[in-house]
Motif scaffolding. Sequence first.
Motif, PDB file in Angstrom:
ATOM      1  N   SER A   9       0.954  -1.207  -0.157  1.00 46.25           N
ATOM      2  CA  SER A   9       0.186   0.149   0.062  1.00 46.25           C
ATOM      3  C   SER A   9       0.861   1.145   0.117  1.00 46.25           C
ATOM      4  N   ASN A  11      -0.396   4.146   0.623  1.00 44.73           N
ATOM      5  CA  ASN A  11      -0.939   4.957   1.831  1.00 44.73           C
ATOM      6  C   ASN A  11       0.035   4.373   3.115  1.00 44.73           C
ATOM      7  N   LYS A  14       3.576   5.863   2.771  1.00 50.93           N
ATOM      8  CA  LYS A  14       3.895   7.192   3.538  1.00 50.93           C
ATOM      9  C   LYS A  14       4.126   7.111   4.809  1.00 50.93           C
ATOM     10  N   ILE A  33      -5.195  -7.592   3.381  1.00 54.23           N
ATOM     11  CA  ILE A  33      -6.445  -7.053   3.119  1.00 54.23           C
ATOM     12  C   ILE A  33      -7.097  -7.736   2.079  1.00 54.23           C
ATOM     13  N   SER A  38      -8.876  -6.949   7.240  1.00 50.03           N
ATOM     14  CA  SER A  38      -9.046  -5.760   7.699  1.00 50.03           C
ATOM     15  C   SER A  38     -10.695  -5.541   8.007  1.00 50.03           C
ATOM     16  N   HIS A  39     -11.582  -6.493   7.537  1.00 50.37           N
ATOM     17  CA  HIS A  39     -13.013  -6.344   7.819  1.00 50.37           C
ATOM     18  C   HIS A  39     -13.391  -7.650   8.856  1.00 50.37           C
ATOM     19  N   GLY A  50     -12.322  -0.189   8.167  1.00 51.42           N
ATOM     20  CA  GLY A  50     -11.838  -1.387   7.498  1.00 51.42           C
ATOM     21  C   GLY A  50     -10.643  -1.422   6.525  1.00 51.42           C
ATOM     22  N   ARG A  51      -9.923  -0.166   6.758  1.00 53.17           N
ATOM     23  CA  ARG A  51      -8.755  -0.036   5.816  1.00 53.17           C
ATOM     24  C   ARG A  51      -7.331  -0.003   6.564  1.00 53.17           C
ATOM     25  N   ILE A  52      -6.225  -0.010   6.161  1.00 56.65           N
ATOM     26  CA  ILE A  52      -4.941   0.111   6.702  1.00 56.65           C
ATOM     27  C   ILE A  52      -4.557   1.348   5.711  1.00 56.65           C
ATOM     28  N   PRO A  53      -3.502   2.249   6.450  1.00 57.00           N
ATOM     29  CA  PRO A  53      -2.957   2.117   7.588  1.00 57.00           C
ATOM     30  C   PRO A  53      -3.647   2.267   8.803  1.00 57.00           C
ATOM     31  N   GLU A  65      -6.447   6.727   8.645  1.00 58.12           N
ATOM     32  CA  GLU A  65      -6.266   7.607   7.437  1.00 58.12           C
ATOM     33  C   GLU A  65      -4.735   8.216   7.374  1.00 58.12           C
ATOM     34  N   SER A  66      -4.247   7.771   6.170  1.00 56.27           N
ATOM     35  CA  SER A  66      -2.605   7.854   6.338  1.00 56.27           C
ATOM     36  C   SER A  66      -2.205   9.162   6.479  1.00 56.27           C
ATOM     37  N   GLN A  98      -5.730  13.734  -1.074  1.00 61.56           N
ATOM     38  CA  GLN A  98      -6.549  12.627  -1.033  1.00 61.56           C
ATOM     39  C   GLN A  98      -7.732  12.702  -1.755  1.00 61.56           C
ATOM     40  N   GLU A 102      -4.869  10.519  -4.933  1.00 63.57           N
ATOM     41  CA  GLU A 102      -4.989   9.013  -4.603  1.00 63.57           C
ATOM     42  C   GLU A 102      -6.181   8.293  -5.184  1.00 63.57           C
ATOM     43  N   TYR A 163       2.132   8.528  -4.224  1.00 59.36           N
ATOM     44  CA  TYR A 163       1.694   8.210  -5.373  1.00 59.36           C
ATOM     45  C   TYR A 163       2.181   8.662  -6.595  1.00 59.36           C
TER      46      TYR A 163
HETATM   47  N1  LIG Z   1      -7.902   7.526   2.753  1.00 57.63           N
HETATM   48  C1  LIG Z   1      -7.246   6.080   3.035  1.00 57.63           C
HETATM   49  C2  LIG Z   1      -7.253   5.246   2.127  1.00 57.63           C
HETATM   50  C3  LIG Z   1      -6.865   3.666   2.821  1.00 57.63           C
HETATM   51  C4  LIG Z   1      -7.433   2.615   1.822  1.00 57.63           C
HETATM   52  O1  LIG Z   1      -7.728   2.720   0.871  1.00 57.63           O
HETATM   53  N2  LIG Z   1      -6.607   1.471   2.290  1.00 57.63           N
HETATM   54  C5  LIG Z   1      -6.489   0.356   1.281  1.00 57.63           C
HETATM   55  C6  LIG Z   1      -5.006  -0.060   0.995  1.00 57.63           C
HETATM   56  S1  LIG Z   1      -4.260   1.116   0.140  1.00 57.63           S
HETATM   57  C7  LIG Z   1      -7.103  -0.652   2.015  1.00 57.63           C
HETATM   58  O2  LIG Z   1      -6.976  -0.955   3.359  1.00 57.63           O
HETATM   59  N3  LIG Z   1      -8.296  -1.509   1.407  1.00 57.63           N
HETATM   60  C8  LIG Z   1      -8.877  -2.504   2.050  1.00 57.63           C
HETATM   61  C9  LIG Z   1     -10.441  -2.522   1.828  1.00 57.63           C
HETATM   62  O3  LIG Z   1     -10.786  -1.214   1.396  1.00 57.63           O
HETATM   63  O4  LIG Z   1     -11.031  -3.365   2.211  1.00 57.63           O
HETATM   64  C10 LIG Z   1      -5.913   6.677   3.731  1.00 57.63           C
HETATM   65  O5  LIG Z   1      -5.280   7.414   3.257  1.00 57.63           O
HETATM   66  O6  LIG Z   1      -5.459   5.923   4.627  1.00 57.63           O
END
Ligand SMILES: N[C@@H](CCC(=O)N[C@@H](CS)C(=O)NCC(=O)O)C(=O)O
Length: 207
Positions: A9, A11, A14, A33, A38-39, A50-53, A65-66, A98, A102, A163
Amino acid sequence: MRLYDYLPSANGYKVRTLLKQLGLAYELVPVDIFAGESHTADFHAKNPDGRIPVLEPEHGRFLAESNAILLFLAEGTRLMPEDRFARAQVHQWMFFEQNTVEPNLGTARFWLLTGRQSAQSDVLRNRIQNTERALSALERHLGSRTFLVDERYTVADLCLYAYTHLAPEAGVDLAPYPSVSAWLERVRAQPGFLGPVPPYTANARTP
Ligand SMILES: N[C@@H](CCC(=O)N[C@@H](CS)C(=O)NCC(=O)O)C(=O)O
């Protein structure tokens, strides 16, 4: 301090770069993921989206939120200006990242590298056009500047680098953007910069 992350990733990249540049020790907790990690209820308690980081700066406190993580870590360091207006300009570029970079460059790259859209699809073409518009904005701004804000390297440069330097993988050639390309070199030359973003894992590809 812990970082929940999926290494390919940008994100996450960074955040890992900033942690290295600031010399901060942390434990990396890998999250697959694409295997749904993440869910889970446990992960949703850390980030309801449900997202990293996700950063856990101290036990039981979670920040997602990165760019929020970058701002939290950069606070009070050499990577964040003290002047109020310069700080607002750092925020300006991080919101731009963002809002414009991105979701277009990042998504086009993800689709292309994981086989989610064909190179001919209208939806991909639209993301690529928006990426070119974002790069043109950066090109105009960087034509007369060394870095994005105040002629010094800040967390905004690191944020936008993540990115932007991957544009060729999103189907966008950087040759028409010479000021952006020169700025990418200057950012990459900063002490403590991480190497390349690792490639997507095999399970990221659609069957
Ligand atoms: N705006 C968020 C975006 C985070 C994001 O989209 N993470 C993705 C990986 S780059 C993720 O975890 N996706 C898993 C999912 O959406 O289920 C940030 O900057 O952290």
